[in-house]
Design an enzyme around this catalytic site. Structure first.
Site, PDB file in Angstrom:
ATOM      1  N   ASP A 125       4.306   3.997   0.054  1.00 39.39           N
ATOM      2  CA  ASP A 125       4.579   2.774   0.810  1.00 39.39           C
ATOM      3  C   ASP A 125       3.282   2.158   1.332  1.00 39.39           C
ATOM      4  OD1 ASP A 125       6.168   0.819   1.875  1.00 39.39           O
ATOM      5  OD2 ASP A 125       6.704   1.941   3.667  1.00 39.39           O
ATOM      6  N   GLY A 148       2.067  -3.659  -0.152  1.00 41.16           N
ATOM      7  CA  GLY A 148       2.143  -5.060   0.262  1.00 41.16           C
ATOM      8  C   GLY A 148       1.235  -5.321   1.456  1.00 41.16           C
ATOM      9  N   HIS A 174       0.040  -3.733  -5.260  1.00 35.07           N
ATOM     10  CA  HIS A 174       0.732  -2.844  -6.202  1.00 35.07           C
ATOM     11  C   HIS A 174      -0.248  -2.356  -7.278  1.00 35.07           C
ATOM     12  CE1 HIS A 174       4.463  -3.479  -4.217  1.00 35.07           C
ATOM     13  NE2 HIS A 174       4.578  -4.743  -4.565  1.00 35.07           N
ATOM     14  N   SER A 206      16.635   1.201  -5.960  1.00 37.45           N
ATOM     15  CA  SER A 206      17.723   0.316  -6.415  1.00 37.45           C
ATOM     16  C   SER A 206      17.732  -0.961  -5.567  1.00 37.45           C
ATOM     17  CB  SER A 206      19.101   0.979  -6.293  1.00 37.45           C
ATOM     18  OG  SER A 206      19.018   2.345  -6.107  1.00 37.45           O
ATOM     19  N   GLU A 207      17.263  -0.820  -4.317  1.00 36.44           N
ATOM     20  CA  GLU A 207      17.267  -1.985  -3.414  1.00 36.44           C
ATOM     21  C   GLU A 207      16.095  -2.932  -3.691  1.00 36.44           C
ATOM     22  OE1 GLU A 207      17.474   1.295  -2.243  1.00 36.44           O
ATOM     23  OE2 GLU A 207      19.661   1.198  -2.100  1.00 36.44           O
ATOM     24  N   LEU A 248       2.367  19.785 -15.809  1.00 36.13           N
ATOM     25  CA  LEU A 248       2.895  19.058 -14.649  1.00 36.13           C
ATOM     26  C   LEU A 248       4.101  18.236 -15.084  1.00 36.13           C
ATOM     27  CD1 LEU A 248       2.594  17.891 -11.698  1.00 36.13           C
ATOM     28  CD2 LEU A 248       1.175  16.103 -12.698  1.00 36.13           C
ATOM     29  N   ARG A 263       5.158  10.589   2.814  1.00 35.92           N
ATOM     30  CA  ARG A 263       5.351   9.133   2.838  1.00 35.92           C
ATOM     31  C   ARG A 263       4.129   8.495   3.482  1.00 35.92           C
ATOM     32  NH1 ARG A 263      10.480   5.394   3.911  1.00 35.92           N
ATOM     33  NH2 ARG A 263       9.402   3.411   3.789  1.00 35.92           N
ATOM     34  N   GLU A 296       9.888  20.080   3.466  1.00 34.04           N
ATOM     35  CA  GLU A 296       9.015  19.790   4.608  1.00 34.04           C
ATOM     36  C   GLU A 296       8.556  18.334   4.505  1.00 34.04           C
ATOM     37  OE1 GLU A 296       8.366  21.847   7.129  1.00 34.04           O
ATOM     38  OE2 GLU A 296       9.675  23.323   6.173  1.00 34.04           O
TER      39      GLU A 296
HETATM   40  C1  FPP Z   1       6.118   0.143  -1.704  1.00 36.66           C
HETATM   41  O1  FPP Z   1       5.158  -0.630  -1.002  1.00 36.66           O
HETATM   42  C2  FPP Z   1       5.779   0.209  -3.118  1.00 36.66           C
HETATM   43  C3  FPP Z   1       6.549  -0.232  -4.154  1.00 36.66           C
HETATM   44  C4  FPP Z   1       7.874  -0.845  -3.957  1.00 36.66           C
HETATM   45  C5  FPP Z   1       6.072  -0.177  -5.557  1.00 36.66           C
HETATM   46  C6  FPP Z   1       5.366   1.084  -5.924  1.00 36.66           C
HETATM   47  C7  FPP Z   1       4.571   0.800  -7.115  1.00 36.66           C
HETATM   48  C8  FPP Z   1       3.345   1.294  -7.375  1.00 36.66           C
HETATM   49  C9  FPP Z   1       2.652   2.270  -6.524  1.00 36.66           C
HETATM   50  C10 FPP Z   1       2.611   0.782  -8.538  1.00 36.66           C
HETATM   51  C11 FPP Z   1       2.711   1.472  -9.837  1.00 36.66           C
HETATM   52  C12 FPP Z   1       3.547   2.674  -9.973  1.00 36.66           C
HETATM   53  C13 FPP Z   1       3.613   3.384 -11.116  1.00 36.66           C
HETATM   54  C14 FPP Z   1       4.467   4.597 -11.160  1.00 36.66           C
HETATM   55  C15 FPP Z   1       2.832   3.011 -12.311  1.00 36.66           C
HETATM   56  P1  FPP Z   1       5.612  -1.967  -0.298  1.00 36.66           P
HETATM   57  O2  FPP Z   1       5.474  -3.083  -1.269  1.00 36.66           O
HETATM   58  O3  FPP Z   1       6.984  -1.788   0.259  1.00 36.66           O
HETATM   59  O4  FPP Z   1       4.544  -2.098   0.839  1.00 36.66           O
HETATM   60  P2  FPP Z   1       4.773  -2.750   2.285  1.00 36.66           P
HETATM   61  O5  FPP Z   1       5.681  -1.816   3.031  1.00 36.66           O
HETATM   62  O6  FPP Z   1       3.391  -2.762   2.852  1.00 36.66           O
HETATM   63  O7  FPP Z   1       5.333  -4.127   2.086  1.00 36.66           O
END
Ligand code: FPP
Length: 258
Positions: free
Chosen positions: A24, A27, A41, A70-71, A135, A192, A211
């Site tokens: 997370d 963004g 991203h 999914s959301e 892995l 996380r 954990e």
């Molecule tokens: C959450 O951050 C992240 C995502 C919804 C996308 C995760 C994607 C990647 C890490 C890129 C590529 C992944 C692979 C497996 C190639 P957010 O957008 O919710 O961040 P925010 O909470 O700051 O808005």
């Protein structure tokens, strides 16, 4: 009899067998730089490689990454489209190297919701890397923990109605065997990034005794030192699985070499 190591001998810390991660903060990482979210991203995709490298180096055997819930389909169309392009490019770019390094790649979630181009690449990545054992890399894409549990319930009902299973034989093992990741040990450690302290409909069933570890760092800022802090913290924890501390200590002594 195995001699005890001298007190000064470093004892290898417990390494989780299976790490589950919510990536997370992409963004916010971009917004803080006044850049479009997709730049975050892209930086997040680089952090995925940091995490995979770490698992390979430390002998962690399974890594499950929550790439798209999914959301997440409900996000602005522009962001969803850009993420799909990023997934497609990552699959084109990374699979060869993952295969060379002994990584088995697979996907959990609603594959049918992705475009044929992405689905084909997912299938190809799974087929190409199927025999690898160093892995297990699981990408949760259009995944939801509740959806996973509902699918297992449907599978149980189908087996009962086909006469393959009796209602009275439905137990935890019967449910577990119909969930995603059934062939892997449950995650030992959940990480996380991004500062929020919640599971967000990730592996609800599989995380029962995992954990949990949270960091304020945003996913693109991830480095090996942060992952090491999580592993070190994990190694210090006592996992009791509902037992008492004394029982856990007894069980550990019984398992130690004489
Ligand atoms: C959450 O951050 C992240 C995502 C919804 C996308 C995760 C994607 C990647 C890490 C890129 C590529 C992944 C692979 C497996 C190639 P957010 O957008 O919710 O961040 P925010 O909470 O700051 O808005």
């Amino acid at each position: 009899m195995t001699a005890m190591p001298p007190a000064s001998t470093p004892v290898p810390a417990a390494v989780p067998r299976h790490l589950a991660v919510i990536m997370d903060g992409n963004g916010r990482w971009a917004e803080r730089r006044r850049r479009p979210r997709i730049i975050g991203h892209r930086a997040g995709a680089r952090a995925v490689n940091v995490c995979i490298d770490f698992c390979l180096e430390r002998g962690i055997r399974a890594l499950t990454l929550f790439a798209f819930s999914s959301e997440n389909w409900g996000r602005p169309q522009e962001e969803v489209g850009a993420l799909m392009k990023l997934f497609m490019n990552a699959l084109d770019r990374e699979v060869e190297e993952l295969d060379r390094r002994g990584v088995r790649v697979r996907f959990i979630g609603e594959r049918e919701r992705f475009s044929p181009g992405i689905r084909e690449r997912m299938d190809a990545a799974e087929n190409q890397t199927r025999g690898n054992q160093r892995l297990d890399l699981v990408i949760a894409a259009s995944y939801g923990g509740r959806q996973d549990i509902a699918a297992a319930a449907r599978a149980l009902a189908a087996d009962v109605s086909a006469g393959l299973l009796r209602v009275e034989d439905i137990d935890e093992a019967a449910v577990a065997s119909r969930m995603a990741l059934a062939d892997l040990p449950p995650p030992d450690l959940f990480i996380r990034t991004g500062g929020d302290h919640r599971i967000s409909n990730f592996l609800l069933w599989q995380l029962a005794y995992t954990e949990l570890w949270f960091t304020e760092l945003l996913w693109p800022e991830l480095d090996a030192a942060t992952l090491q802090s999580a592993i070190d913290d994990y190694a210090r924890r006592e996992r009791r699985f509902g037992l008492t501390s004394a029982q856990v200590a007894d069980a550990t002594t019984e398992q130690s070499p004489a």
